[in-house]
Design a protein around this motif. Structure first.
Motif, PDB file in Angstrom:
ATOM      1  N   ALA A 123       0.859  -0.980   0.051  1.00 44.03           N
ATOM      2  CA  ALA A 123       0.136   0.034  -0.081  1.00 44.03           C
ATOM      3  C   ALA A 123       0.837   1.262   0.050  1.00 44.03           C
ATOM      4  CB  ALA A 123      -1.144  -0.191   1.247  1.00 44.03           C
ATOM      5  N   ALA A 124       2.197   1.440  -0.309  1.00 44.51           N
ATOM      6  CA  ALA A 124       3.062   2.262   0.013  1.00 44.51           C
ATOM      7  C   ALA A 124       2.824   3.299  -1.383  1.00 44.51           C
ATOM      8  CB  ALA A 124       4.418   1.812  -0.130  1.00 44.51           C
ATOM      9  N   ASP A 125       2.506   4.592  -0.998  1.00 48.62           N
ATOM     10  CA  ASP A 125       2.001   5.346  -1.934  1.00 48.62           C
ATOM     11  C   ASP A 125       2.994   5.878  -3.079  1.00 48.62           C
ATOM     12  OD1 ASP A 125      -0.632   5.726  -1.330  1.00 48.62           O
ATOM     13  OD2 ASP A 125      -0.134   7.095   0.378  1.00 48.62           O
ATOM     14  N   SER A 126       4.276   5.801  -2.688  1.00 47.68           N
ATOM     15  CA  SER A 126       5.304   6.046  -3.424  1.00 47.68           C
ATOM     16  C   SER A 126       5.611   4.818  -4.446  1.00 47.68           C
ATOM     17  CB  SER A 126       6.776   6.421  -2.902  1.00 47.68           C
ATOM     18  OG  SER A 126       7.327   5.083  -2.297  1.00 47.68           O
ATOM     19  N   ALA A 127       5.018   3.740  -4.320  1.00 51.94           N
ATOM     20  CA  ALA A 127       5.219   2.489  -5.142  1.00 51.94           C
ATOM     21  C   ALA A 127       4.933   2.614  -6.743  1.00 51.94           C
ATOM     22  CB  ALA A 127       5.090   1.514  -4.663  1.00 51.94           C
ATOM     23  N   PRO A 128       3.763   3.153  -6.791  1.00 55.79           N
ATOM     24  CA  PRO A 128       3.125   3.031  -8.236  1.00 55.79           C
ATOM     25  C   PRO A 128       3.648   4.086  -9.154  1.00 55.79           C
ATOM     26  CG  PRO A 128       1.248   2.875  -6.768  1.00 55.79           C
ATOM     27  CD  PRO A 128       2.310   3.084  -5.766  1.00 55.79           C
ATOM     28  N   PRO A 129       4.096   5.227  -8.727  1.00 54.71           N
ATOM     29  CA  PRO A 129       4.991   6.302  -9.377  1.00 54.71           C
ATOM     30  C   PRO A 129       6.098   5.688  -9.562  1.00 54.71           C
ATOM     31  CG  PRO A 129       3.612   7.525  -7.697  1.00 54.71           C
ATOM     32  CD  PRO A 129       3.512   5.922  -7.148  1.00 54.71           C
ATOM     33  N   LEU A 130       6.916   5.129  -8.726  1.00 58.08           N
ATOM     34  CA  LEU A 130       8.305   4.632  -8.956  1.00 58.08           C
ATOM     35  C   LEU A 130       8.280   3.599  -9.999  1.00 58.08           C
ATOM     36  CD1 LEU A 130       9.642   4.545  -5.224  1.00 58.08           C
ATOM     37  CD2 LEU A 130      10.120   6.211  -7.010  1.00 58.08           C
ATOM     38  N   LEU A 131       7.436   2.747 -10.039  1.00 50.71           N
ATOM     39  CA  LEU A 131       6.928   1.941 -11.118  1.00 50.71           C
ATOM     40  C   LEU A 131       6.896   2.574 -12.438  1.00 50.71           C
ATOM     41  CD1 LEU A 131       5.068  -0.958  -9.262  1.00 50.71           C
ATOM     42  CD2 LEU A 131       7.270  -1.127 -10.160  1.00 50.71           C
ATOM     43  N   VAL A 132       6.134   3.335 -12.250  1.00 54.95           N
ATOM     44  CA  VAL A 132       5.820   4.068 -13.568  1.00 54.95           C
ATOM     45  C   VAL A 132       6.781   4.874 -14.287  1.00 54.95           C
ATOM     46  CG1 VAL A 132       4.478   6.374 -14.699  1.00 54.95           C
ATOM     47  CG2 VAL A 132       3.281   4.218 -13.492  1.00 54.95           C
ATOM     48  N   TYR A 133       7.784   5.461 -13.384  1.00 51.80           N
ATOM     49  CA  TYR A 133       9.008   6.154 -13.771  1.00 51.80           C
ATOM     50  C   TYR A 133      10.119   5.374 -14.225  1.00 51.80           C
ATOM     51  CZ  TYR A 133       6.071  10.478 -12.679  1.00 51.80           C
ATOM     52  OH  TYR A 133       5.414  11.633 -12.678  1.00 51.80           O
ATOM     53  N   HIS A 134      10.104   4.146 -13.814  1.00 46.63           N
ATOM     54  CA  HIS A 134      11.290   3.216 -14.198  1.00 46.63           C
ATOM     55  C   HIS A 134      12.503   3.492 -13.097  1.00 46.63           C
ATOM     56  CE1 HIS A 134      10.081   1.792 -18.439  1.00 46.63           C
ATOM     57  NE2 HIS A 134       9.143   1.303 -17.708  1.00 46.63           N
ATOM     58  N   ALA A 135      11.848   3.717 -11.941  1.00 48.03           N
ATOM     59  CA  ALA A 135      12.829   4.053 -10.955  1.00 48.03           C
ATOM     60  C   ALA A 135      14.102   2.764 -10.896  1.00 48.03           C
ATOM     61  CB  ALA A 135      12.252   4.098  -9.545  1.00 48.03           C
ATOM     62  N   GLN A 136      15.437   3.175 -10.325  1.00 43.17           N
ATOM     63  CA  GLN A 136      16.439   2.396 -10.150  1.00 43.17           C
ATOM     64  C   GLN A 136      16.591   2.487  -8.721  1.00 43.17           C
ATOM     65  OE1 GLN A 136      18.122   0.242 -12.500  1.00 43.17           O
ATOM     66  NE2 GLN A 136      16.768   0.809 -14.148  1.00 43.17           N
ATOM     67  N   GLU A 172      16.995   6.241  -8.423  1.00 42.49           N
ATOM     68  CA  GLU A 172      17.584   7.183  -9.740  1.00 42.49           C
ATOM     69  C   GLU A 172      16.092   6.971 -10.621  1.00 42.49           C
ATOM     70  OE1 GLU A 172      20.607   5.388 -11.663  1.00 42.49           O
ATOM     71  OE2 GLU A 172      20.088   6.332 -13.565  1.00 42.49           O
ATOM     72  N   LEU A 173      15.772   8.276 -11.134  1.00 46.91           N
ATOM     73  CA  LEU A 173      14.574   8.419 -11.860  1.00 46.91           C
ATOM     74  C   LEU A 173      15.242   8.855 -13.297  1.00 46.91           C
ATOM     75  CD1 LEU A 173      11.897  10.263  -9.659  1.00 46.91           C
ATOM     76  CD2 LEU A 173      12.330   7.608  -9.848  1.00 46.91           C
ATOM     77  N   PRO A 174      15.226   8.080 -14.188  1.00 48.39           N
ATOM     78  CA  PRO A 174      15.481   8.642 -15.796  1.00 48.39           C
ATOM     79  C   PRO A 174      14.573   9.704 -16.305  1.00 48.39           C
ATOM     80  CG  PRO A 174      14.958   6.252 -15.606  1.00 48.39           C
ATOM     81  CD  PRO A 174      14.810   6.850 -14.347  1.00 48.39           C
ATOM     82  N   ARG A 175      15.364  10.583 -16.784  1.00 49.46           N
ATOM     83  CA  ARG A 175      14.803  11.715 -17.320  1.00 49.46           C
ATOM     84  C   ARG A 175      14.844  11.485 -19.126  1.00 49.46           C
ATOM     85  NH1 ARG A 175      17.715  17.345 -15.866  1.00 49.46           N
ATOM     86  NH2 ARG A 175      15.658  18.148 -16.484  1.00 49.46           N
ATOM     87  N   PRO A 176      14.089  12.298 -19.924  1.00 54.03           N
ATOM     88  CA  PRO A 176      12.776  12.953 -19.395  1.00 54.03           C
ATOM     89  C   PRO A 176      11.710  12.092 -19.581  1.00 54.03           C
ATOM     90  CG  PRO A 176      13.592  13.738 -21.524  1.00 54.03           C
ATOM     91  CD  PRO A 176      14.377  12.478 -21.172  1.00 54.03           C
ATOM     92  N   VAL A 177      10.409  12.391 -19.001  1.00 55.98           N
ATOM     93  CA  VAL A 177       9.168  11.750 -19.189  1.00 55.98           C
ATOM     94  C   VAL A 177       7.937  12.544 -19.420  1.00 55.98           C
ATOM     95  CG1 VAL A 177       9.546   9.444 -18.355  1.00 55.98           C
ATOM     96  CG2 VAL A 177       8.923  11.311 -16.829  1.00 55.98           C
ATOM     97  N   THR A 178       8.465  13.925 -19.790  1.00 55.83           N
ATOM     98  CA  THR A 178       7.917  15.079 -19.850  1.00 55.83           C
ATOM     99  C   THR A 178       6.635  15.182 -21.076  1.00 55.83           C
ATOM    100  OG1 THR A 178       9.511  16.251 -20.853  1.00 55.83           O
ATOM    101  CG2 THR A 178       9.030  16.878 -18.759  1.00 55.83           C
TER     102      THR A 178
END
Ligand SMILES: Cc1cc2nc3c(=O)[nH]c(=O)nc-3n(C[C@H](O)[C@H](O)[C@H](O)COP(=O)(O)OP(=O)(O)OC[C@H]3O[C@@H](n4cnc5c(N)ncnc54)[C@H](O)[C@@H]3O)c2cc1C
Length: 285
Positions: A123-136, A172-178
């Motif tokens: 239920a961690a709220d940061s998890a879905p955004p981190l998946l969408v942003y391809h976090a490392q 790490e969040l790869p850029r850009p996804v704007t």
């Protein structure tokens, strides 16, 4: 029964090297960052660790830095820091939205992104955004560093690809996804200060009504935060019609695994997940 504070040891290493050396010592030290998960357990007399190692003095873990290719968020950066960061706000709005809706202001001032990840809740709220942003996830230990894609970090309920002697050094969040259109929703008992019954983060690139690229991630609908790849595959190169939306919702229902628990029911979670997906897809046409 509440814990007696005198039963606990607390150390405050002055450097990352001494912190990871203590974690490697085999003496059972456990990291504590903001303490917003651990102190609840301690207060309830349920904290199994008696030796706590605070990350408080490790300034390098609290920084957020930006390069041409990525944003690097220190493992002990707080939600308040994250939501005020101009590059994160401009380029990674789903993460800032999650940071703003995690607990209350006191929580956001103390709670850290690394703590939210390491706590390993579906239920961690940061998890879905981190998946969408391809976090490392960058991990550090006495024997060096290594990098794990966040999609591979959750191995099962409350199980992570991280050893007890490792720290989350940075995200790490790869850029850009704007150029992507993004959408996030958190559904809880109340609009604020509630743990999610369902959380949703999505981003898509659409041209001429066709979905060129799409990333969908949900929280609280499976033992781990879930990237919904079957639904994504169905939507790729597909015009976003009402029929496609209905089919995507069916596919989503077949790949999530919600349960009944104290916060909600599987039936409700499934219905809400489909409704939010339909809401998002409806904005893409
Ligand atoms: C009132 C309240 C409301 C809350 N609301 C929400 C909410 O809406 N959404 C939500 O997702 N969460 C919520 N939480 C949970 C909590 O605030 C978050 O999970 C927070 O991000 C935890 O971070 P922390 O720094 O406080 O972690 P801590 O409590 O310090 O640690 C949590 C775990 O992470 C480990 N850890 C911490 N930092 C690191 C690191 N750098 N490397 C390796 N391991 C580490 C610790 O050993 C521990 O196992 C809430 C908690 C409270 C008390």
């Amino acid at each position: 029964m509440r814990s007696r504070i005198s039963e606990f040891d607390l150390v405050m290493p002055e450097s990352l090297d001494s912190a990871v050396a203590m974690l490697a010592s085999g003496e059972g030290w456990r990291p504590i960052a903001g303490g917003t998960d651990l102190m609840v357990l301690l207060n309830a007399g349920k904290l199994p660790y008696k030796k706590l190692l605070t990350l408080r003095k490790l300034d390098e873990l609290r920084q957020i830095s930006v390069t041409n290719n990525a944003v690097h968020i220190g493992g002990a950066a707080t939600y308040s820091h994250i939501q005020r960061h101009p590059v994160l706000e401009a380029e990674f709005p789903l993460l800032c939205q999650a940071a703003r809706s995690t607990g209350g202001i006191a929580n956001q001032n103390q709670g850290t992104l690394g703590g939210n990840i390491a706590n390993a809740s579906p239920a961690a709220d940061s998890a879905p955004p981190l998946l969408v942003y391809h976090a490392q996830i960058h991990l550090v230990s006495n024997s060096g560093t290594r990098k794990v894609p966040y999609t591979e970090f959750h191995l099962g309920y409350k199980q992570l690809a991280m050893r007890a002697d490792e720290l989350i050094q940075e995200i790490e969040l790869p850029r850009p996804v704007t150029t992507w259109r993004s959408y996030g929703r958190k559904v809880g008992t109340r609009r604020a200060q509630a743990i999610s019954k369902v959380s949703f983060a999505a981003a898509a690139r659409v041209e001429g009504g066709n979905v060129l690229d799409i990333r969908l991630a949900l929280g609280s609908v499976a033992p781990v935060p879930l990237r919904c790849t079957a639904t994504e595959r169905f939507l790729l190169q597909t015009p976003v019609t009402q029929a496609a939306i209905a089919h995507a919702c069916q596919t989503l229902e077949s790949e999530i695994r919600p349960i009944d628990d104290i916060r909600s029911t599987a039936v409700y979670r499934s219905a809400v997940a489909k409704n939010i997906l339909a809401e998002f897809l409806g904005t893409l046409g």
